[in-house]
Structure formats: C-alpha cells, structure tokens
Design a protein around this motif. Structure first.
Motif, PDB file in Angstrom:
ATOM      1  N   GLY A 141       0.994 -21.816 -21.408  1.00 43.71           N
ATOM      2  CA  GLY A 141       1.618 -22.691 -20.424  1.00 43.71           C
ATOM      3  C   GLY A 141       2.390 -21.934 -19.370  1.00 43.71           C
ATOM      4  O   GLY A 141       2.539 -22.413 -18.234  1.00 43.71           O
ATOM      5  N   GLY A 142       2.874 -20.737 -19.706  1.00 43.95           N
ATOM      6  CA  GLY A 142       3.544 -19.898 -18.709  1.00 43.95           C
ATOM      7  C   GLY A 142       2.572 -19.409 -17.660  1.00 43.95           C
ATOM      8  O   GLY A 142       2.919 -19.262 -16.481  1.00 43.95           O
ATOM      9  N   CYS A 143       1.331 -19.143 -18.056  1.00 45.88           N
ATOM     10  CA  CYS A 143       0.283 -18.780 -17.094  1.00 45.88           C
ATOM     11  C   CYS A 143      -0.110 -19.990 -16.259  1.00 45.88           C
ATOM     12  O   CYS A 143      -0.317 -19.887 -15.047  1.00 45.88           O
ATOM     13  CB  CYS A 143      -0.927 -18.225 -17.842  1.00 45.88           C
ATOM     14  SG  CYS A 143      -2.401 -17.979 -16.833  1.00 45.88           S
ATOM     15  N   GLU A 144      -0.186 -21.162 -16.906  1.00 46.92           N
ATOM     16  CA  GLU A 144      -0.646 -22.365 -16.210  1.00 46.92           C
ATOM     17  C   GLU A 144       0.295 -22.785 -15.085  1.00 46.92           C
ATOM     18  O   GLU A 144      -0.145 -23.305 -14.062  1.00 46.92           O
ATOM     19  CB  GLU A 144      -0.834 -23.503 -17.215  1.00 46.92           C
ATOM     20  CG  GLU A 144      -2.093 -23.299 -18.062  1.00 46.92           C
ATOM     21  CD  GLU A 144      -2.220 -24.278 -19.212  1.00 46.92           C
ATOM     22  OE1 GLU A 144      -3.242 -24.973 -19.302  1.00 46.92           O
ATOM     23  OE2 GLU A 144      -1.284 -24.331 -20.036  1.00 46.92           O
ATOM     24  N   LEU A 197      -4.363 -16.752 -20.580  1.00 45.26           N
ATOM     25  CA  LEU A 197      -4.501 -18.030 -21.278  1.00 45.26           C
ATOM     26  C   LEU A 197      -4.940 -17.693 -22.701  1.00 45.26           C
ATOM     27  O   LEU A 197      -6.106 -17.414 -22.954  1.00 45.26           O
ATOM     28  CB  LEU A 197      -5.528 -18.915 -20.569  1.00 45.26           C
ATOM     29  CG  LEU A 197      -5.113 -19.398 -19.170  1.00 45.26           C
ATOM     30  CD1 LEU A 197      -6.281 -20.030 -18.435  1.00 45.26           C
ATOM     31  CD2 LEU A 197      -3.939 -20.377 -19.256  1.00 45.26           C
ATOM     32  N   VAL A 198      -3.982 -17.695 -23.621  1.00 48.76           N
ATOM     33  CA  VAL A 198      -4.214 -17.158 -24.965  1.00 48.76           C
ATOM     34  C   VAL A 198      -4.359 -18.254 -26.024  1.00 48.76           C
ATOM     35  O   VAL A 198      -4.324 -17.969 -27.220  1.00 48.76           O
ATOM     36  CB  VAL A 198      -3.062 -16.207 -25.359  1.00 48.76           C
ATOM     37  CG1 VAL A 198      -3.025 -15.012 -24.430  1.00 48.76           C
ATOM     38  CG2 VAL A 198      -1.711 -16.937 -25.320  1.00 48.76           C
ATOM     39  N   GLU A 199      -4.532 -19.486 -25.566  1.00 45.54           N
ATOM     40  CA  GLU A 199      -4.554 -20.606 -26.508  1.00 45.54           C
ATOM     41  C   GLU A 199      -5.642 -20.473 -27.571  1.00 45.54           C
ATOM     42  O   GLU A 199      -5.461 -20.893 -28.719  1.00 45.54           O
ATOM     43  CB  GLU A 199      -4.744 -21.920 -25.734  1.00 45.54           C
ATOM     44  CG  GLU A 199      -3.526 -22.378 -24.950  1.00 45.54           C
ATOM     45  CD  GLU A 199      -3.431 -21.774 -23.561  1.00 45.54           C
ATOM     46  OE1 GLU A 199      -2.586 -22.239 -22.784  1.00 45.54           O
ATOM     47  OE2 GLU A 199      -4.213 -20.837 -23.256  1.00 45.54           O
ATOM     48  N   ALA A 200      -6.797 -19.903 -27.210  1.00 46.44           N
ATOM     49  CA  ALA A 200      -7.887 -19.775 -28.184  1.00 46.44           C
ATOM     50  C   ALA A 200      -7.447 -18.974 -29.404  1.00 46.44           C
ATOM     51  O   ALA A 200      -7.903 -19.236 -30.525  1.00 46.44           O
ATOM     52  CB  ALA A 200      -9.100 -19.110 -27.527  1.00 46.44           C
ATOM     53  N   GLY A 219      -4.042 -27.852 -17.663  1.00 48.88           N
ATOM     54  CA  GLY A 219      -4.761 -27.620 -16.416  1.00 48.88           C
ATOM     55  C   GLY A 219      -5.260 -26.211 -16.216  1.00 48.88           C
ATOM     56  O   GLY A 219      -5.813 -25.893 -15.165  1.00 48.88           O
ATOM     57  N   GLY A 220      -5.107 -25.343 -17.214  1.00 52.77           N
ATOM     58  CA  GLY A 220      -5.544 -23.956 -17.063  1.00 52.77           C
ATOM     59  C   GLY A 220      -7.042 -23.826 -16.869  1.00 52.77           C
ATOM     60  O   GLY A 220      -7.518 -23.024 -16.050  1.00 52.77           O
TER      61      GLY A 220
END
Length: 773
Positions: free
Chosen positions: A568-571, A589-592, A601-602
C-alpha cells in the motif's frame, strides 16, 4: 572552481572503487585509476576488475547498470595526464605518507590549478600530507573521509587546513551534500577525526569489558544494541559486519598518533583471540565468520558464537535477559544489578566521557560529534543526546565515583542539558557555555523542526497533517512502522477536502526509517481470525476510494518516499501526480509474497503505465505479462533509479540524493505543478482476457515445475492473472478502471479467506518473513 563535472579516483581497492561507483550514481563521469601490475596484459586491469566486481557486489555499489557506464577504467602510468580534465581528484591509496606524497607530486605536475585534491585517509594528519608540497597544492588540498560502503553510509568527514581555499572546500562540500547525498561534518586535523576515534574507543572497550565480566557475545550485543539506540548488531555483530581485520589496523594507527595522555590508551589491550580469528580466516562476514559464524553440517545451517575465554565456537543462543526487556530507557539499564548493569556502565560510561573530552579537540561543535556517531556508526542518538536521556548529573557523578576524570563540559552542566527547545527552536550548548540555534543548511526542510512551533491541522492515532508553508500541506503517517490502516484512510479523505478548499498542494512524507511497508497485517489477521470478513472488505474498498480521490483531486499531490515503500505504500506513490523519491527508496508491490494481490489500485496503475510504455510492443498481452512478472515475483526496486526501470517511478519523477533535502524538494515540485493544474483523466485499458490469463497461469506452472513457485504461489498467481487479464472481458473490449478495482477486491477477498494466506500473515508477524507454503 566553477563546479564539479568530472571526478577521478586513484586507488581501485574496495573503498576507492566504492567512492567511484557512488560518484557515478550521482550521474557524474569518473576516472578510476590504479597501478599497472608488472607484466600485466591488461594495463587497466585492476580498475576494470574492480568495476566488474562492483556490478556483482551485494549490497549493490551501483544504483543502476547505467551508472557503471560512467566509470572509466584507466591507470596512473598511461593516463595521469587525463587528470587535467577533472574537477576533483580523490586519492585512496595505501596509508603510507611517502606513497601518498610521491603520488601528489605526480598529480600536481598534470592537474589544472584550482582542481580539488583530497585524501580519503583517516589516520594521517593533513599537515603531514602537504608537508613539502607547493603552496598552490596546499591551497587546493583537503581530506574527505568517506565511510564504507560509500553508497549507503551518509557520513563524510571533511578536514581543511589553514592554507585550504575556503571557496574550494565549499564547492566540494556542496557537491558531496547535494549530489552524493552526504551529511558533511567538519573535523579538526586530529587523529581518527571524530567517528572512528570515538567508535573504535567504544568497540575496544566493549570487547574488553565482555571478556572481563564474563558476558557472552550474545548478551553483550543485546545490552549494547537497542537499549542505547545502537543497531541490533550490537558490538560483536558490528565488528563482524565491518571486518575483524580493520579493528587492529585502525587501533594501531590511533595508538601511534594519539598523545600518551589520551584516554584511548587506557582502554587498549592486546586481544589474542582477535589475532587468532583473523589468522584462521575468521575476518567477519566477508570471511568464514567472526565472533559469529554459520556452521554448515550435513546440509544444515546453524548459527554459532565464539566463547571469549576458550576461543572455541559453540551453538549461539538468543540472549534471555528479562530484566533488560523490563528496563525502560538507557538509565534503567545502567541501574540494573549484576553483570548486565555492570557491563552497560563499563562500556557506556567511559565512552560518553571520552566523547565529552573530544569537544574542542576533534570538533568545537557538540552537534557535529553527535552527527558523526549517528551517521558513521548508525547510533539512534549521538553521545550528547544519550547523556541528556540518561541525565548529565548522573553520568558525571558516577564517573567521578568510579575514579574517571570528568571532562569540563560535562562537569559544568549544572543541571542543564546539551540540547533544549527554546522559543520554538532546537538549541545546542556551545563551548562558551551558552546556547545557540541549530541551523540547517540552506535548502533543508525538516518536519521535526516544523513541529516545534506548529500544531497539526488534522490528526488521529495513525496520521497527522502539517502546514509546511506557501500553501502546501504535508500528510504524515504516524502509526507503528508507518503501517497503513483505516485511520490513515479516513484522515487522508478529510485532508483531500481541506486542501481542496484552503491550500494549493499536498505532499505525502514522513521522517521514519521507512515510508511505509504496507497495510497493517496484524489487524488483518485479527479480523480474519474472528471471521470479520466484512470489515476487511470495507478497508479494501475504503483504500480504493481514498486513493482514487487522491489521484483525481483538483490539486497536485506529490509523494516523497525514503526507505521501503511496499504494498500500500507503493500504491500511494502510483496514485500521486508526481513522486520525489530519496535515492535509497526501495519500492515494490509485494502482496504476492504474503498470499494476496494488490488491492488498492496497484494492478490498475501498473497496467496503465506499462500499456503506454514506449519500450514494450503494443497490444493487450505485453503490458499484462510484464506487470504479472513484476507483481507475482514480489519484485522490489533496489534504488529509486531502478524503480524507474520497473515503472514504479516515471521519468518525470524526481530523485533526491540527500534525505535531509527530500521534503524541500518535494514541496518545490508540488508548487511547480500548481499553476495551470488540471486533474488527470481516467484511463481505459485493453487487456488480453481469459486467453491471456491462461498464458500467465501456464508461466507460473512452469516456475512450479522448476521448484521456484510453491502450491499457494500458484493460487495467488491464478488470481493475479484474472485481475491483469481483465477477468471475462473480451480481448477486443476496453476495460475501465473501476472494473479492475472490482477484480482486485474480489481476488483479494478470496485469497484472504485461505488458510495458506493467513499462515503467511502469521509468519511475517512472528519472524518478518512469509512461510513458503
């Protein structure tokens, strides 16, 4: 000097090549020179080999492969005349006075008058270096002491002599500040300057005290770490990091250079164990290990620590010191009974006394000594800030009781502190006994200074909004570790309304170690454990709505990250009009990795960026495939420059080398966008549809067959493929932004309900790493 447009570094060892790499990181061409080994087929081989080695070094010396192209390999036998074309010559050769002076005479014969010449020495006085050299050379000479690794260590100690041209020194200092991102500390021409003189005193004192008091290395590092604002490596871990072999070398130099009455000599002792470890190749992390090592037996890795008495390695055990956990603050640790309190005082007490004794000797500025230790040794607080936290009277009285000489500046505090806030400004004690305002360099704007005289415009438990002047406001995350939560989204929504009616522009910035490592996983795990799925979906929707409002706000939004900007910091960066990033910003975007897809929205923003990227072939599949590759592998840019290659940053986004200048640069960028500002328009995307999703899933299955992807990685990749392909949309259809947001939210919610994703959450919270399931 007009300015520094080209640099030469002479000496292609670890330090010299690292300095050359960092000059190139600043976008400045640099000559890297070394000698020609006897019989060498490649006369530039030493420099060329150093460049090749730096391209493989971890952590990376170069911020991007492009920077490496700015370093040119050459040698001092064939190419010394090329020094006539450079503006700054940095000497980084062997620490021998005769060798340096012989080189200076050769340099002086070919350089242009007015070209800066500096030495990276930390042991030889400037006065000795210029002895016998022409007046014109002495005028252009100074010492610039970098710390290793030069890219990452922000401290630069600068020493000038009575003959040094002040204008030349100012040019070098300004270049080091603005272009190299250094915090420049002016030092007197004394052995070891500030950081190493005090740092080596602290290290040798800590090792000796652990030996004397029977404190195991793990306990010593636990005591000398976080309780005193020192990195968790503590002392022994730090020595392993910098190299055991550097300690005897630096200690020997300081012993030879310091006067006999200096307190440094009283703490010195021969250390047979260190000598033995070095002789056996245990030089720290760069060797087989040091005070700690990894033992690899039967394919298993286990951490071991050395026994200070026997010199033998044993299994390393985490320090079990409940009293240390209960102690609140450094003073409480010093008051602990038994060997832990005794060790803490035996190390810290004399170190603080030695620091106080350096005032007037190594520097006249208390703040400079603190800055040197904060940046040179990564202390959270400098020694005088630490004395203020402990209490000056406590330190002075305990030193006197133990028979130590109390330095005058410490003895004369009389109930005062070294720092104070007066008239809404931070002030520091001077050697004359009065206080003066701490003045930032021109062009530096710090939020911590603004807070001294201002109250937040808006505030809750996780964020605050500050007026930073000229119609610009600054939104600051204040949550633990700057984790993003519902309160941040709520306050950001209120901020948008306030700025719309009363201000010109918004900057998103904070002065934490990291901009934000993403959403608060602890809260998400708690909600999942009580099956509060509606609350989780509500937060996902709120984040999507808030970031969309930010993107289409009728005023410029500039984000200014430093450190990690993940998830979310990247988004939030992706939804900003512009980004002004610190050079050492790590974006991804490290969510994976934690079993999710980007939900704020990334995916949408990265698809739009790659779809319009000139470097990709046109059509629906190339952009989707590129974004899939980046997000499914949780790729993180290792610098702001690398973030441009991954399109986390655009070419128009700015990069600031000096973190202290980041807020001022971001504010200036925001103001530059105000006149004629028009909100952005939504983007329609052309995506590959179900056939594209199948292709992406097949690529992921290929990784699984090679053992790179796990079972749950395939589940996550499948959901990501659905989002990036546009779901059921036909390849001929255009997909609107809201449709992608719906797909993000649906996939996020399906994944967060899986046991494997929740296991990853739990693993990250407990260990800092997701389990590979």
């Amino acid at each position: 000097m007009i300015g520094i447009r080209k640099v030469a570094v002479i000496g292609a060892g670890v330090m010299g090549s690292g300095i050359a790499a960092h000059v190139a990181n600043a976008g400045v061409p640099v000559l890297l020179m070394d000698i020609v080994p006897e019989g060498a087929a490649d006369r530039d081989g030493l420099a060329r080999g150093a460049i090749a080695k730096m391209l493989k070094t971890e952590p990376a010396a170069f911020m991007s492969p492009r920077a490496a192209k700015l370093v040119e390999a050459c040698n001092v036998e064939d190419h010394l005349d090329r020094l006539a074309d450079v503006d700054w010559i940095i000497e980084v050769v062997i620490e021998r006075l005769d060798a340096k002076q012989a080189l200076y005479r050769r340099i002086d014969a070919v350089r242009r008058p007015g070209t800066a010449v500096s030495s990276n020495t930390s042991t030889i006085p400037l006065d000795a270096l210029i002895q016998g050299m022409p007046e014109a050379f002495a005028k252009d000479f100074l010492i610039t002491h970098f710390f290793n690794p030069p890219r990452y260590m922000r401290l630069l100690e600068v020493v000038t002599g009575p003959k040094t041209d002040p204008a030349l020194a100012a040019t070098v200092t300004d270049f080091a500040d603005r272009k190299l991102g250094k915090s420049v500390v002016a030092c007197k021409d004394r052995p070891g300057f500030i950081a190493n003189r005090l740092g080596i005193f602290w290290i040798q004192n800590a090792i000796a005290a652990a030996d004397d008091l029977g404190v195991p290395v793990e306990e010593a590092d636990a005591v000398m770490g976080r309780p005193f604002g020192i990195p968790k490596t503590g002392v022994f871990g730090l020595v392993d990091l910098v190299g055991l072999d550097l300690i005897p070398h630096t200690t020997k130099s300081l012993r030879a250079a310091l006067p006999a009455e200096d307190a440094f000599h009283a703490t010195y002792r021969e250390m047979p164990l260190v000598t033995k470890l070095i002789a056996e190749g245990y030089t720290g992390r760069k060797g087989k290990g040091g005070f700690y090592r990894l033992n690899r037996t039967n394919g298993q890795k286990s951490k071991e620590a050395v026994d200070l008495k026997t010199g033998a390695y044993r299994p390393s055990a985490k320090a079990d010191l409940p009293e240390l956990k209960e102690a609140k603050g450094p003073r409480a640790v010093l008051d602990l009974k038994g060997r832990i309190g005794a060790y803490a005082w035996t190390v810290i007490g004399p170190t603080l006394a030695y620091a106080a004794g350096l005032v007037g000797e190594a520097s006249d500025e208390i703040a400079a000594i603190d800055e040197a230790m904060r940046l040179g040794y990564n202390w959270k607080w400098g020694p005088f800030e630490l004395i203020d936290k402990i209490g000056g009277a406590y330190v002075a009285e305990r030193l006197a009781k133990d028979g130590y000489s109390v330095p005058p500046i410490l003895a004369g505090l009389n109930g005062r502190s070294f720092y104070r806030v007066e008239n809404d400004e931070r002030q520091v004690l001077t050697t004359e006994g009065d206080y003066k305002k701490i003045v930032r360099p021109e062009g530096v704007l710090r939020l911590e200074d603004i807070k001294l005289s201002a109250k937040p415009l808006l505030k809750n438990g996780s964020a605050a909004l500050w007026d930073i002047g000229d119609g610009v406001v600054c939104f600051e995350f204040t949550s633990q570790a700057n984790a993003l939560d519902e309160q941040i989204m709520v306050l950001l929504g209120k901020t948008i309304k306030l700025v719309k009616s009363q201000y010109k522009a918004l900057v998103v910035y904070n002065e934490g170690s990291n901009f934000s490592v993403g959403a608060n996983l602890g809260l998400a795990l708690f909600a999942a454990n009580i099956a509060a799925w509606g609350e989780i979906e509500k937060l996902v929707s709120l984040g999507q709505q808030t970031y969309s409002q930010l993107k289409y706000a009728p005023f410029p939004v500039v984000s200014a990250p430093a450190g990690m900007a993940l998830g979310g910091g990247c988004e939030i960066l992706l939804h900003s009009d512009a980004v002004q990033a610190h050079a050492e910003t790590y974006i991804g975007l490290v969510e994976a990795g934690v079993g999710l897809v980007p939900g704020w929205g990334g995916c949408k923003e990265m698809l739009a960026r790659w779809q319009s990227a000139p470097k990709l072939p046109k059509g629906p599949m190339p952009a989707a495939a590129k974004v899939f590759e980046t997000i499914s592998t949780a790729t993180v840019a290792k610098s702001a420059e690398e973030a441009r290659d991954l399109l986390f940053l655009r070419e128009s986004d700015g990069i600031t080398m000096n973190r202290d200048r980041l807020l001022a640069d971001a504010k200036a960028k925001a103001l530059s966008l105000v006149e004629g500002y028009e909100p952005r328009k939504p983007v329609s995307l052309t995506l590959p549809g179900p056939a594209g999703a199948l292709a992406m899933r097949m690529a992921a299955e290929g990784f699984a067959r090679r053992g790179i992807a796990t079972t749950h990685d395939l589940v996550v990749a499948g959901e990501l493929a659905t989002v990036l392909s546009g779901g059921e949309a036909d390849i001929l259809d255009t997909v609107e932004e809201d449709a992608i947001l719906d797909l993000e939210r649906d996939s996020f919610m399906r994944l967060v309900r899986t046991e494997a994703t929740l296991d990853r959450f739990e693993s990250v919270i407990e260990t800092g790493r997701p389990v590979r399931n």
